[in-house]
Design an enzyme around this catalytic site. Sequence first.
Site, PDB file in Angstrom:
ATOM      1  N   CYS A 161      -6.395  14.474  -3.881  1.00 62.43           N
ATOM      2  CA  CYS A 161      -5.645  13.943  -4.887  1.00 62.43           C
ATOM      3  C   CYS A 161      -6.098  12.571  -5.358  1.00 62.43           C
ATOM      4  O   CYS A 161      -5.515  12.217  -6.411  1.00 62.43           O
ATOM      5  CB  CYS A 161      -4.159  14.039  -4.704  1.00 62.43           C
ATOM      6  SG  CYS A 161      -3.656  15.747  -4.108  1.00 62.43           S
ATOM      7  N   HIS A 300       1.721   7.311  -8.332  1.00 65.51           N
ATOM      8  CA  HIS A 300       1.096   8.573  -7.933  1.00 65.51           C
ATOM      9  C   HIS A 300       2.158   9.443  -7.717  1.00 65.51           C
ATOM     10  O   HIS A 300       2.178  10.808  -8.231  1.00 65.51           O
ATOM     11  CB  HIS A 300       0.456   8.368  -6.365  1.00 65.51           C
ATOM     12  CG  HIS A 300      -0.052   9.908  -5.939  1.00 65.51           C
ATOM     13  ND1 HIS A 300      -1.174  10.503  -6.689  1.00 65.51           N
ATOM     14  CD2 HIS A 300       0.109  10.675  -4.624  1.00 65.51           C
ATOM     15  CE1 HIS A 300      -1.515  11.459  -5.873  1.00 65.51           C
ATOM     16  NE2 HIS A 300      -0.768  11.434  -4.686  1.00 65.51           N
ATOM     17  N   GLU A 311       4.684   5.026  -1.312  1.00 67.54           N
ATOM     18  CA  GLU A 311       4.238   4.303  -2.768  1.00 67.54           C
ATOM     19  C   GLU A 311       5.331   3.091  -3.115  1.00 67.54           C
ATOM     20  O   GLU A 311       4.855   2.045  -3.250  1.00 67.54           O
ATOM     21  CB  GLU A 311       4.065   5.093  -4.004  1.00 67.54           C
ATOM     22  CG  GLU A 311       3.379   4.753  -4.987  1.00 67.54           C
ATOM     23  CD  GLU A 311       2.865   5.596  -6.227  1.00 67.54           C
ATOM     24  OE1 GLU A 311       2.005   4.996  -6.878  1.00 67.54           O
ATOM     25  OE2 GLU A 311       3.368   6.699  -6.244  1.00 67.54           O
ATOM     26  N   LYS A 332       3.637  13.074 -13.328  1.00 70.49           N
ATOM     27  CA  LYS A 332       3.781  14.396 -12.625  1.00 70.49           C
ATOM     28  C   LYS A 332       4.983  15.006 -12.818  1.00 70.49           C
ATOM     29  O   LYS A 332       5.271  16.246 -12.720  1.00 70.49           O
ATOM     30  CB  LYS A 332       3.437  14.251 -11.297  1.00 70.49           C
ATOM     31  CG  LYS A 332       2.123  13.799 -11.002  1.00 70.49           C
ATOM     32  CD  LYS A 332       1.725  13.849  -9.282  1.00 70.49           C
ATOM     33  CE  LYS A 332       0.336  13.312  -9.076  1.00 70.49           C
ATOM     34  NZ  LYS A 332       0.107  11.876  -9.577  1.00 70.49           N
ATOM     35  N   HIS A 337       1.604  18.347 -10.402  1.00 75.08           N
ATOM     36  CA  HIS A 337       0.317  17.581  -9.712  1.00 75.08           C
ATOM     37  C   HIS A 337      -0.853  18.426  -9.924  1.00 75.08           C
ATOM     38  O   HIS A 337      -1.037  19.377  -9.333  1.00 75.08           O
ATOM     39  CB  HIS A 337       0.775  17.546  -8.341  1.00 75.08           C
ATOM     40  CG  HIS A 337      -0.006  16.662  -7.392  1.00 75.08           C
ATOM     41  ND1 HIS A 337      -1.037  16.065  -7.979  1.00 75.08           N
ATOM     42  CD2 HIS A 337      -0.115  16.250  -6.021  1.00 75.08           C
ATOM     43  CE1 HIS A 337      -1.699  15.242  -7.064  1.00 75.08           C
ATOM     44  NE2 HIS A 337      -0.998  15.546  -5.962  1.00 75.08           N
ATOM     45  N   PHE A 396      -5.046  13.745   0.497  1.00 78.44           N
ATOM     46  CA  PHE A 396      -4.851  14.406   2.001  1.00 78.44           C
ATOM     47  C   PHE A 396      -6.264  13.520   2.588  1.00 78.44           C
ATOM     48  O   PHE A 396      -7.321  13.615   2.019  1.00 78.44           O
ATOM     49  CB  PHE A 396      -5.120  15.746   1.905  1.00 78.44           C
ATOM     50  CG  PHE A 396      -3.680  16.651   1.575  1.00 78.44           C
ATOM     51  CD1 PHE A 396      -2.625  15.838   1.363  1.00 78.44           C
ATOM     52  CD2 PHE A 396      -3.800  17.969   1.664  1.00 78.44           C
ATOM     53  CE1 PHE A 396      -1.419  16.643   1.320  1.00 78.44           C
ATOM     54  CE2 PHE A 396      -2.734  18.720   1.566  1.00 78.44           C
ATOM     55  CZ  PHE A 396      -1.495  18.081   1.510  1.00 78.44           C
TER      56      PHE A 396
END
Length: 410
Positions: A161, A300, A311, A332, A337, A396
């Site tokens: 991502c 994010h 975050e 998002k 996402h 990830f």
Amino acid sequence: MARRVAITGVGAVTPIGNNAEAYWGNLIKGTNGIDLITKIDTSDQKVILGAEVKGFEYPDPREARRLDLFTQYGAVAANEAFSQSGLLPGENIPGLRVSAYIGSGIGGIRTLEDEIDKEFTKGKKYVSPLLVPMIIGNMAAGYISILHGIHGTAMDVVTACACGTHCIGEAWRAIRHGYADAIVAGAAEAPFAAVCFASFANMKAMNASTDKDRASIPFDKERGGFIMGEGAGVLIMEELEHAKERGAKILAEVVGYGTTSDAFHITAPLETGYYGAEAIKMALEGAEIAPEEISYINAHGTSTPLNDAMETQAVKAVFGDAAYKIPMSSTKSMTGHLLGAAGAIEAIACVKAINEGIVPPTINYKEKDPELDLDYVTDGARKVDVRYAMSNNFGFGGHNGSVIFKRYEG
């Protein structure tokens, strides 16, 4: 001496608009791109909502049969960005001095799934000879290079991502230090394949809400996972003096980039957010600005319990008291996402915010989490004088990335 890096064109294909202007307009309106999934059968799944691209048709139907959807998305976004920029490899810039950094975290997984099904139901001779070139993640970069005569580096940064952010950041480094004069940077993703979707659902990473307005709810106390999206975002990044010499309109500058690794877990972020914070610090150092100079943060903000908390901690660790004064939103909440393409379309949101003096909201926020107490812009789009905008993305494998954009002031 390090060179300055301008953005001269942007292009987007998203769940809320198939060009950059439509995407931006719907962001500012607070349009929710999440709805019932139509591209795969979810009758045996708990997760039934997604953020699909709507009304998309590749302009060349015959060529589309040779390209996975992620490559189609990337090519259309790139065409738009080139059209706005006016950059012409081989004409107003040598093709060898232009590169393509187009990321994809998943690549052509839908094509792979379809062809495996053919093998098992019909036999090996029915498998497409184009399977491999359709599924490999570098094909968006390769195909865009073919379309536009790009003869410099063509590569796919694969960092889950964080792909889009890393492609933009690495392009900034390459232009800044003279390895290229212009780079087409961004990412593309088309992950709506049954096996991919089932895997995310089974790891309980996605929200199983049946209410599209309570599905992707970043920073909300009731957040319970992300909503899968798809699409592409592409920026034309160019050495500033070259852009000025050819009379290009400068949309913004890229001025800072940081990247680190949690080295912690294959899917979960480090809860303290320490290395995410270090990536943000690196971006600020590259931009040579103080933390309080950031005007807006595009988070994010995936709507997962761990990510949003991490975050928030990272931002607090870097910005201190200033963290509470910086508008921060997760787009998002509207687009879902986009996995590898998330950072690319969110970079475009930052560029537009700089140009328009307005920042998009985090929609559908209702329940305050006492641990998440920053200014998440939950009351609709807000007028803000944006000089510096930051975009964060985390992937990830522990991949962290942060990039900073600046208003062009001559």
